[in-house]
Design a protein around this motif. Structure first.
Motif, PDB file in Angstrom:
ATOM      1  N   LEU A 180     -27.498  86.920  12.703  1.00 19.41           N
ATOM      2  CA  LEU A 180     -29.115  87.116  12.441  1.00 19.41           C
ATOM      3  C   LEU A 180     -29.093  85.367  12.217  1.00 19.41           C
ATOM      4  N   ASP A 181     -29.964  85.430  12.872  1.00 21.27           N
ATOM      5  CA  ASP A 181     -31.253  83.476  12.826  1.00 21.27           C
ATOM      6  C   ASP A 181     -32.904  83.421  12.342  1.00 21.27           C
ATOM      7  N   TYR A 182     -32.516  83.927  10.996  1.00 21.91           N
ATOM      8  CA  TYR A 182     -33.816  83.771  10.077  1.00 21.91           C
ATOM      9  C   TYR A 182     -35.250  83.230  10.813  1.00 21.91           C
ATOM     10  N   VAL A 183     -35.566  82.511  11.662  1.00 17.40           N
ATOM     11  CA  VAL A 183     -36.308  81.557  11.690  1.00 17.40           C
ATOM     12  C   VAL A 183     -36.293  81.898  13.156  1.00 17.40           C
ATOM     13  N   THR A 184     -35.189  82.617  14.278  1.00 16.62           N
ATOM     14  CA  THR A 184     -35.684  82.466  15.734  1.00 16.62           C
ATOM     15  C   THR A 184     -35.529  84.037  15.782  1.00 16.62           C
ATOM     16  N   GLY A 185     -35.332  84.590  14.502  1.00 20.47           N
ATOM     17  CA  GLY A 185     -35.127  85.743  14.986  1.00 20.47           C
ATOM     18  C   GLY A 185     -34.098  86.859  15.847  1.00 20.47           C
ATOM     19  N   GLU A 186     -33.213  85.509  16.024  1.00 22.97           N
ATOM     20  CA  GLU A 186     -32.446  85.648  17.393  1.00 22.97           C
ATOM     21  C   GLU A 186     -31.012  86.109  16.966  1.00 22.97           C
ATOM     22  N   MET A 187     -29.600  87.026  17.882  1.00 22.79           N
ATOM     23  CA  MET A 187     -28.898  86.905  17.097  1.00 22.79           C
ATOM     24  C   MET A 187     -27.471  85.833  17.674  1.00 22.79           C
ATOM     25  N   PHE A 188     -26.537  85.142  16.845  1.00 22.67           N
ATOM     26  CA  PHE A 188     -25.966  83.905  17.629  1.00 22.67           C
ATOM     27  C   PHE A 188     -24.603  84.081  16.667  1.00 22.67           C
ATOM     28  N   ASP A 189     -23.402  83.599  17.465  1.00 21.97           N
ATOM     29  CA  ASP A 189     -21.997  83.077  17.123  1.00 21.97           C
ATOM     30  C   ASP A 189     -21.718  82.578  16.301  1.00 21.97           C
ATOM     31  N   GLN A 190     -21.290  83.216  14.689  1.00 16.51           N
ATOM     32  CA  GLN A 190     -20.369  82.156  13.980  1.00 16.51           C
ATOM     33  C   GLN A 190     -19.323  82.237  13.641  1.00 16.51           C
ATOM     34  N   LYS A 191     -18.770  81.432  13.912  1.00 18.73           N
ATOM     35  CA  LYS A 191     -16.950  81.078  13.098  1.00 18.73           C
ATOM     36  C   LYS A 191     -16.944  79.889  11.968  1.00 18.73           C
ATOM     37  N   ALA A 192     -16.210  79.644  11.268  1.00 21.44           N
ATOM     38  CA  ALA A 192     -16.104  78.381  10.993  1.00 21.44           C
ATOM     39  C   ALA A 192     -15.404  77.730  11.878  1.00 21.44           C
ATOM     40  N   GLU A 193     -15.638  76.190  12.044  1.00 25.73           N
ATOM     41  CA  GLU A 193     -15.108  75.336  12.759  1.00 25.73           C
ATOM     42  C   GLU A 193     -14.139  74.746  12.528  1.00 25.73           C
ATOM     43  N   PHE A 194     -13.485  74.556  13.432  1.00 22.98           N
ATOM     44  CA  PHE A 194     -11.858  73.316  13.114  1.00 22.98           C
ATOM     45  C   PHE A 194     -11.789  72.173  13.226  1.00 22.98           C
ATOM     46  N   ASP A 195     -11.816  70.884  12.520  1.00 15.30           N
ATOM     47  CA  ASP A 195     -11.606  69.811  12.746  1.00 15.30           C
ATOM     48  C   ASP A 195      -9.967  69.349  13.758  1.00 15.30           C
ATOM     49  N   ARG A 196      -9.710  69.395  14.307  1.00 19.00           N
ATOM     50  CA  ARG A 196      -8.068  69.398  14.821  1.00 19.00           C
ATOM     51  C   ARG A 196      -7.659  67.663  14.083  1.00 19.00           C
ATOM     52  N   ASN A 197      -8.759  66.608  14.419  1.00 12.87           N
ATOM     53  CA  ASN A 197      -8.123  65.595  13.428  1.00 12.87           C
ATOM     54  C   ASN A 197      -7.813  64.738  12.065  1.00 12.87           C
ATOM     55  N   ASN A 198      -9.246  65.913  11.611  1.00 14.34           N
ATOM     56  CA  ASN A 198      -8.929  65.931  10.444  1.00 14.34           C
ATOM     57  C   ASN A 198      -8.345  67.602   9.350  1.00 14.34           C
ATOM     58  N   ASN A 199      -7.858  68.023  10.164  1.00 11.03           N
ATOM     59  CA  ASN A 199      -7.774  68.925   9.947  1.00 11.03           C
ATOM     60  C   ASN A 199      -8.082  69.466   8.826  1.00 11.03           C
ATOM     61  N   THR A 200      -9.475  70.793   9.101  1.00 15.73           N
ATOM     62  CA  THR A 200     -10.383  71.285   8.090  1.00 15.73           C
ATOM     63  C   THR A 200     -11.398  71.733   9.111  1.00 15.73           C
ATOM     64  N   LEU A 201     -11.454  72.658   8.321  1.00 15.60           N
ATOM     65  CA  LEU A 201     -12.824  73.858   8.489  1.00 15.60           C
ATOM     66  C   LEU A 201     -13.903  74.227   7.803  1.00 15.60           C
ATOM     67  N   THR A 202     -14.575  74.337   8.216  1.00 13.59           N
ATOM     68  CA  THR A 202     -15.951  74.239   8.187  1.00 13.59           C
ATOM     69  C   THR A 202     -17.036  75.037   8.209  1.00 13.59           C
ATOM     70  N   CYS A 203     -17.622  76.221   7.576  1.00  7.95           N
ATOM     71  CA  CYS A 203     -18.710  76.549   7.381  1.00  7.95           C
ATOM     72  C   CYS A 203     -19.777  75.887   7.028  1.00  7.95           C
ATOM     73  N   TYR A 204     -20.886  76.109   7.896  1.00 11.75           N
ATOM     74  CA  TYR A 204     -22.271  75.293   7.814  1.00 11.75           C
ATOM     75  C   TYR A 204     -23.407  77.165   7.380  1.00 11.75           C
ATOM     76  N   TYR A 205     -24.017  75.886   6.605  1.00 12.12           N
ATOM     77  CA  TYR A 205     -25.339  77.281   6.245  1.00 12.12           C
ATOM     78  C   TYR A 205     -26.077  76.718   6.044  1.00 12.12           C
TER      79      TYR A 205
END
Length: 205
Positions: A180-205
């Motif tokens: 749930l997006d608490y600003v818009t009140g709408e649902m959205f898909d959330q998942k860790a983002e994979f950066d292939r170039n840097n070999n990183t997995l990132t979770c934003y909050y």
């Protein structure tokens, strides 16, 4: 050996929770505590700190509670903020710092090679470099970055893997959640983002 450093009680608790959750969730919803060879993950695997990121960066449900507790202690025992008697050159009345190694969370200190603070126009960042041999789901992991915006919202948790890590064996455990997006009140898909170039997995909050 690194795999023997962390207390077995913590990992045993996760195993017990996983078994107990089977009555409340389908097999596809259960968290996997096994490696690719079908054996239980080693006790020193960083799964114990960061597996909540696999669950759409949320880690919802009691199976993740123990993992989140370890993660919070890991951060709070390593990184601190203190109030200043007078504003500094940036007109700030606080300062972030790294605690002495002797105060780091018991059991985790030998796994950490170095901790440093980085600042830029957007984030204050703590960079933790892991010792050689430290792994996440049996794959070599090099660093963990904890980013946040002082006096504001938002940040990121970043796992940086070694170049020789088999990322497909890691990525298969990361799933998408409806959040749930608490600003818009709408649902959205959330998942860790994979950066292939840097070999990183990132979770934003």
């Amino acid at each position: 050996m690194i795999s023997k450093i962390l207390p077995s009680v913590a990992f045993a608790a996760l195993l017990a929770l996983s078994v107990g959750q089977a009555t409340a969730a389908s097999p596809s919803e259960l968290i996997s505590l096994q490696g690719d060879n079908g054996q239980d993950l080693p006790l020193g695997d960083m799964f114990i700190l960061f597996a909540w990121m696999e669950d759409g960066c949320v880690g919802d449900g009691f199976i993740y509670d123990s993992i989140k507790e370890h993660n919070t202690k890991f951060i709070n025992r390593t990184m601190k903020m203190k109030m200043l008697a007078e504003p500094n050159e940036n007109d700030e009345i606080y300062e972030f710092f790294i605690t002495p190694r002797s105060q780091w969370a018991p059991g985790f200190s030998p796994l950490m090679k170095d901790v440093s603070i980085h600042t830029n126009h957007e984030y204050t960042e703590y960079h933790i470099k892991f010792a050689d041999g430290v792994k996440y789901r049996e794959q070599p992991i090099k660093e963990y970055h904890y980013k946040f915006r002082p006096e504001s919202e938002g940040g990121a948790h970043v796992l940086k893997f070694a170049k020789n890590a088999n990322m497909q064996s890691v990525l298969k455990h990361f799933k998408t959640r409806q959040t749930l997006d608490y600003v818009t009140g709408e649902m959205f898909d959330q998942k860790a983002e994979f950066d292939r170039n840097n070999n990183t997995l990132t979770c934003y909050y």
